[in-house]
Each structure stands twice: as C-alpha cells, then as structure tokens.
Design a protein around this motif. Structure first.
Motif, PDB file in Angstrom:
ATOM      1  N   SER A  36       0.835  -1.194   0.000  1.00 51.27           N
ATOM      2  CA  SER A  36       0.000   0.000   0.000  1.00 51.27           C
ATOM      3  C   SER A  36       0.871   1.246   0.000  1.00 51.27           C
ATOM      4  N   ILE A  37       0.990   1.927  -1.157  1.00 51.99           N
ATOM      5  CA  ILE A  37       1.835   3.107  -1.219  1.00 51.99           C
ATOM      6  C   ILE A  37       1.165   4.301  -0.549  1.00 51.99           C
ATOM      7  N   SER A  38      -0.095   4.169  -0.195  1.00 54.29           N
ATOM      8  CA  SER A  38      -0.749   5.268   0.508  1.00 54.29           C
ATOM      9  C   SER A  38      -0.322   5.304   1.976  1.00 54.29           C
ATOM     10  N   HIS A  39       0.186   4.173   2.504  1.00 51.68           N
ATOM     11  CA  HIS A  39       0.557   4.117   3.909  1.00 51.68           C
ATOM     12  C   HIS A  39       2.012   3.710   4.119  1.00 51.68           C
ATOM     13  N   THR A  40       2.659   3.153   3.107  1.00 57.56           N
ATOM     14  CA  THR A  40       4.027   2.693   3.258  1.00 57.56           C
ATOM     15  C   THR A  40       4.908   3.354   2.211  1.00 57.56           C
ATOM     16  N   TYR A  41       6.079   3.809   2.637  1.00 58.29           N
ATOM     17  CA  TYR A  41       7.002   4.506   1.750  1.00 58.29           C
ATOM     18  C   TYR A  41       8.329   3.761   1.735  1.00 58.29           C
ATOM     19  N   TYR A  42       8.814   3.473   0.543  1.00 57.87           N
ATOM     20  CA  TYR A  42      10.056   2.735   0.362  1.00 57.87           C
ATOM     21  C   TYR A  42      11.054   3.648  -0.336  1.00 57.87           C
ATOM     22  N   TYR A  43      12.245   3.778   0.234  1.00 57.85           N
ATOM     23  CA  TYR A  43      13.250   4.557  -0.478  1.00 57.85           C
ATOM     24  C   TYR A  43      14.645   4.058  -0.107  1.00 57.85           C
ATOM     25  N   PRO A  44      15.577   4.074  -1.064  1.00 54.96           N
ATOM     26  CA  PRO A  44      16.927   3.576  -0.809  1.00 54.96           C
ATOM     27  C   PRO A  44      17.729   4.573   0.017  1.00 54.96           C
ATOM     28  N   VAL A  45      18.553   4.035   0.909  1.00 56.39           N
ATOM     29  CA  VAL A  45      19.405   4.906   1.727  1.00 56.39           C
ATOM     30  C   VAL A  45      20.883   4.684   1.430  1.00 56.39           C
TER      31      VAL A  45
ATOM     32  N   SER B 127      18.978  14.677  -9.909  1.00 54.94           N
ATOM     33  CA  SER B 127      18.614  15.883 -10.654  1.00 54.94           C
ATOM     34  C   SER B 127      17.549  16.665  -9.904  1.00 54.94           C
ATOM     35  N   GLU B 128      17.787  17.939  -9.762  1.00 56.60           N
ATOM     36  CA  GLU B 128      16.788  18.792  -9.117  1.00 56.60           C
ATOM     37  C   GLU B 128      15.554  18.943  -9.999  1.00 56.60           C
ATOM     38  N   ARG B 129      15.741  18.778 -11.312  1.00 55.89           N
ATOM     39  CA  ARG B 129      14.601  18.916 -12.216  1.00 55.89           C
ATOM     40  C   ARG B 129      13.682  17.692 -12.158  1.00 55.89           C
ATOM     41  N   LYS B 130      14.238  16.534 -11.782  1.00 58.06           N
ATOM     42  CA  LYS B 130      13.438  15.310 -11.667  1.00 58.06           C
ATOM     43  C   LYS B 130      13.647  14.696 -10.281  1.00 58.06           C
TER      44      LYS B 130
ATOM     45  N   GLN C  85      13.342   7.872  -6.662  1.00 57.05           N
ATOM     46  CA  GLN C  85      12.345   7.141  -5.882  1.00 57.05           C
ATOM     47  C   GLN C  85      11.491   6.247  -6.789  1.00 57.05           C
ATOM     48  N   GLN C  86      11.107   6.767  -7.939  1.00 58.51           N
ATOM     49  CA  GLN C  86      10.265   6.017  -8.864  1.00 58.51           C
ATOM     50  C   GLN C  86      10.987   4.764  -9.367  1.00 58.51           C
ATOM     51  N   LEU C  87      12.270   4.886  -9.694  1.00 61.94           N
ATOM     52  CA  LEU C  87      13.049   3.741 -10.170  1.00 61.94           C
ATOM     53  C   LEU C  87      13.126   2.653  -9.100  1.00 61.94           C
ATOM     54  N   PHE C  88      13.322   3.071  -7.859  1.00 58.09           N
ATOM     55  CA  PHE C  88      13.456   2.083  -6.790  1.00 58.09           C
ATOM     56  C   PHE C  88      12.138   1.346  -6.542  1.00 58.09           C
ATOM     57  N   VAL C  89      11.039   2.082  -6.503  1.00 56.18           N
ATOM     58  CA  VAL C  89       9.742   1.436  -6.295  1.00 56.18           C
ATOM     59  C   VAL C  89       9.429   0.490  -7.448  1.00 56.18           C
TER      60      VAL C  89
ATOM     61  N   ALA D  49      21.041  -1.154 -12.642  1.00 59.56           N
ATOM     62  CA  ALA D  49      22.077  -0.296 -13.227  1.00 59.56           C
ATOM     63  C   ALA D  49      21.586   1.141 -13.356  1.00 59.56           C
ATOM     64  N   GLU D  50      20.335   1.306 -13.786  1.00 59.13           N
ATOM     65  CA  GLU D  50      19.766   2.650 -13.941  1.00 59.13           C
ATOM     66  C   GLU D  50      19.642   3.354 -12.595  1.00 59.13           C
ATOM     67  N   LEU D  51      19.269   2.572 -11.556  1.00 60.38           N
ATOM     68  CA  LEU D  51      19.151   3.142 -10.208  1.00 60.38           C
ATOM     69  C   LEU D  51      20.528   3.577  -9.701  1.00 60.38           C
TER      70      LEU D  51
END
Length: 532
Positions: free
Chosen positions: A11-20, A133-136, A141-145, A123-125
């Motif tokens: 559930s992305i509305s309640h759980t957030y995944y991000y690489p550290v 990029s500040e523009r994107k 985050q999108q690549l990791f999810v 590789a892309e991640l």
C-alpha cells in the motif's frame, strides 16, 4: 506504478520505500555505515560468479542472482569470487503512516535467473544515485519502487515454482514411501541440488526428509496393525524397510511402544465426525474426543471434555485439542489434506465418503476396535425391526411405489440419495420405496443429491413425499407457504391422498450412522403407519 504495487498488497498510501545506500561489490563486501545495518537490503549480481557463505549456508551466485535480507546485520559473509564478480548492494527504509508492520522483501534462497529488467533497473538506479537531478526529484524514488515491484513479481514466480515441484515430490513420496526412496532421487525429480532440496523441504513440512519418510512408514505400519499382527520382517518390507528389527526400533522411537504392544493395546480413539462417533457409541465405546450432532446430544448428555467442536475453532486449537488426548487412532472421512495434517499425531483411518454404506463403515470400525460380535448383534436387532415394520407396511400400503425426501435449505431444496443418508437409505434400501423417475433423470444416483428451487419440488411427483424440516428463516417460510398453495402442488396425487409428511426433525435426519438410522426408521414408520 501505484496499481502495480497495490495488486501485491503493497500500500503506497501508507508505506514509503526509499533507498538509503547503494554500493558496488567487487571482490570484497563494501563497507556499510553502522547506521545502515538495521535496514533491509538487496544484493543484485551483475557479472561473474562465486560462492557466498551466509549464516553457515553456502550459495553459488552468478549473473542474474538476487539475494534479499531483512537487515544488513546478517551480511557476515566470506566469499570465493572470480575476478569478474560484480554486485550492487542496496539498503532501503520502509516507513508507515499507521504503525502497521511494512512489507519487506525476504527470501531464504537466492533468486536465480532473474529477468534482465531487474539488472537494467539496478544499473539505472545506480546511475541515478550518482546524478540526482533537481529537475526530476522523484525519478530516483520512482526507479526504486519500480525495482521493488518487479522483484515482488519474481518472488511470486519463484514461490509458484517451488510449490509446483514440492507438491510433485510430496505426492511421489506419499505414494512410493514403501519403496527405496532417497533424498537424491527426490532432488533429481525437483531439478534442484540435494542441499537446496533439504532446506526447502524442511521449510515446507517443518520436518527433515528422512523424518517425513519415517513418519509415513510407521503410520502405515500402525494402520496395518489395526487388523492383524504379521511377522515383523513381512511388515517391514511392506512399508519400505529391509529388516524387522529396524522397523521395530523406528516404531518404538515414534510411537513409544513396540509393534506388538500397539497391536494388542486398547486404542484411544478420536472421531472427527458425528457419524463415526455414533458408530463407536453403538459399539459401547466413548471416544476420547468425538464430534456430536445436536440430535445425539439431545438423546445422551455429552461430557464437554470429550466433545470436539468442528466449527468456530482455529486450526491450531483444533490440532492442539486432539494432540492433548494422545490418540492411538483418528477416524474420519478420507481427505488427503486432513490425513496429512494429522499424521504427526496418530495414524488416520480415512473411510471413503459415498463409497461405503453406513453398515459397511460400522463393520469396518468394529473390526478396528475389535467389536465384531457387538456389531453383528446390533445389526441383527436392527434387521429384526426392519422386518417387523415391513410386515406392517405390507398390510397397510401393499406395494410401496415411489417416495422422495426433501431437505429444505435457506434458498434451495435438496433430495438426497441413499448413498448420502438423510433418511433416504431407510426409504430406498430398508423399506422398499423407489426414487421417482424425474430424480433419476436428474442424476441423483451419480451425484448423490439433486438441488432444486423450493418451488420446483412440485416438478418431482412421487407416491409419498417427506419433508424433514423447514428453516425458521421468514423468507423460506413464505416460499414454502406459496408452494403449498400452488396449483401444481395441490394437483399432485400424493397431496390428494394425504401422503405428504412434514417431519420437523432436521437434526435427526442429518445423521448417516447406526444410531441415527435406527431413529430415522422409527420416525418414518410412525408417520407412515399413523397417517391414513
């Protein structure tokens, strides 16, 4: 992307995944900040091959393998790597807004031959982590999810594959345990290494392969010993052992008794359905635990400590309740799943449903509990009652004709064949009625029952019509009232001749056993003889 994750219950509305943390692994394990060691991590093998030792298990890794850990503390590894070996190690965090434990990707074995999409996304991640990029700002985050979602698909596919070969192996072992079956043979069937087979088998069954095989063989020995006492050498060969002495030793380890002592002892029996409980009671045996119908309880009070509840109890409690009685034998209708789940507790005598009449089941159980004389005396007395009742019916009815017995459900009506009981075994087998031709055309003999709309009862005319009870549901009562007032109902010959019998005892007619059959016989004769 949201739809892709939601179908996997992430559930992305309640759980957030991000690489550290994203680090390269070439030749040696990259250093990890102490703060990061508490996070789950993903290792993707990009190139090369090598051996990895993790928590006393050794794994062969190559391009396309992915390993998943709950946290980086577990990364205490030593490796034998080729010079071309390269991997990417990703640590990540899971945050929830509602305090629920987040989903973390875990798998006890390497995921092998993963899709090129995973290698490409990794590789892309990695590149994106070096070129934020500040523009994107959300691209990283999108690549990791997206990588998580693809990995989850791989996990599902791996689980389905594991389940497929595991079920194949279990079926083979369950049907060939009496042969010379080895772990190596089963690993070949599964197309995995013997080591991987052992780990996966233990996770799936909570037993080692050798313990599982021994359990099947000893339980088969116990089932055999219910009927006679063959020579140990012969019994050993029947169940897959080469020597009687070895069988005796394994038997005592599991059962606590020698084969001879088990054969001779008075068995502690558990009955998992009311029909078999009634068989035991008719033989003068009260099971350690038994399922009792409400009708049986109304006739004879039941000690709550000896009553087993079929419904409203979870699987674990059901299992533990049976285990607490230390049964020597469990009796039930045969189901593969039920027999296997209870096998660690005791041998399971599984009787086929519909393929054995209640008399055959009664005799079979009597053989097992050594009550052969009692069962024949009981059945002889029952047959005397049938003969006496038939004499009365001959005088009152003469030729029997057709009869149908209806069991009314909340929304449907059921006509039951004698193979299912419900009183039909009395009508068709004991006192000589026949099912109406319309039910035979509907396949009642093959299926065991016919289901109809309540209003369609009138489409099956018979010389005698029995209804064993009407549910208290107001809607069902209204439908029955409309049926009884309908033109098609009133023009039936059975209604004109006053040969419709409403017997408000559904609990009594539910049973298919000696005690219920005897009571059903008396009730059917009561209404047939008293109603002119």
């Amino acid at each position: 992307m949201a739809d892709h994750l939601s179908k996997h219950n992430i559930s992305i509305s309640h759980t957030y995944y991000y690489p550290v943390s994203i680090a390269n692994w070439e030749g040696s394990l990259p250093s990890i900040d102490e703060e990061m060691t508490r996070f789950p991590c993903i290792l993707v093998i990009i190139n090369g091959s090598g051996l990895l030792d993790l928590q006393e298990q050794q794994y062969e890794l190559s391009r396309g393998c992915v390993m998943l850990w709950h946290n980086s503390h577990e990364l205490k590894v030593s490796t034998q790597l080729h010079t071309s070996f390269k991997g990417t190690l990703i640590s990540y965090r899971c945050l929830t807004s509602d305090g629920i434990q987040p989903n973390v990707l875990k798998h006890p074995e390497p995921l092998r031959n993963c899709s090129l999409n995973i290698l490409s996304l990794t590789a892309e991640l990695e590149r994106a982590s070096k070129q934020l990029s500040e523009r994107k700002p959300f691209q990283f985050q999108q690549l990791f999810v997206e990588l998580l979602a693809v990995l989850y698909d791989e996990l599902e596919g791996q689980q389905q594959k594991n389940n497929a070969w595991m079920e194949q192996v279990l079926h083979y072992v369950d049907t060939h345990f009496h042969e010379d079956v080895t772990r190596e043979q089963m690993a070949t069937i599964a197309q995995v290494s013997p080591e991987h087979f052992s780990r996966a088998f233990r996770r799936h069954t909570s037993q080692t392969f050798s313990d599982y095989l021994a359990l099947l063989r000893i339980r088969a020995s116990q089932n055999r010993l219910l009927y006679d006492m063959p020579k140990l050498e012969k019994l050993a060969q029947e169940v897959g052992y080469k020597e009687g002495a070895y069988l005796s030793r394994k038997f005592k380890q599991l059962v606590g008794l020698s084969p001879t002592a088990y054969h001779q002892k008075k068995k502690r029996v558990v009955a998992l359905n009311s029909n078999h409980t009634a068989c035991l009671l008719a033989l003068g045996i009260t099971p350690e635990l038994g399922v009792y119908s409400s009708w049986m309880e109304s006739v004879n009070p039941v000690n709550p400590l000896q009553k087993l509840y079929e419904f409203g109890i979870n699987t674990s409690s059901f299992y533990n309740t049976i285990a607490s009685t230390r049964p020597d034998l469990i009796i039930d209708y045969y189901t593969v799943k039920g027999s296997k789940e209870l096998l660690p507790l005791a041998p399971v005598l599984g009787l086929p449903f519909m393929d054995m009449s209640w008399r055959e089941q009664f005799r079979h159980i009597a053989d097992v509990v050594e009550r052969q004389q009692q069962v024949e005396e009981w059945l002889a007395h029952y047959d005397e009652q049938i003969w006496a009742f038939n004499q009365k019916l001959d005088q009152q009815l003469g030729k029997r004709g057709t009869a149908v017995l209806w069991e009314i459900g909340t929304s449907s009506a059921y006509s039951i064949h004698s193979s299912h009981g419900r009183g039909s075994q009395i009508l068709y087998e004991d006192i000589g009625f026949r099912p109406p031709g319309s039910l035979l055309k509907h396949g009642i003999e093959q299926r065991g029952f016919v289901e109809e709309e309540i209003e369609a009862i009138a489409d099956h005319p018979a010389d005698h019509i029995f209804i064993t009870g009407i549910p208290s549901n107001p809607g069902t009562k209204k439908r029955m009232k409309r049926l009884f007032q309908s033109e098609s109902w009133l023009k039936m010959e059975a209604i004109k001749q006053n040969r419709m019998y409403l017997i408000e005892q559904p609990d009594l007619f539910y049973g298919y056993d000696p005690l219920s059959s005897q009571a059903q016989l008396h009730e059917l004769m009561r209404v047939l003889i008293s109603q002119k």
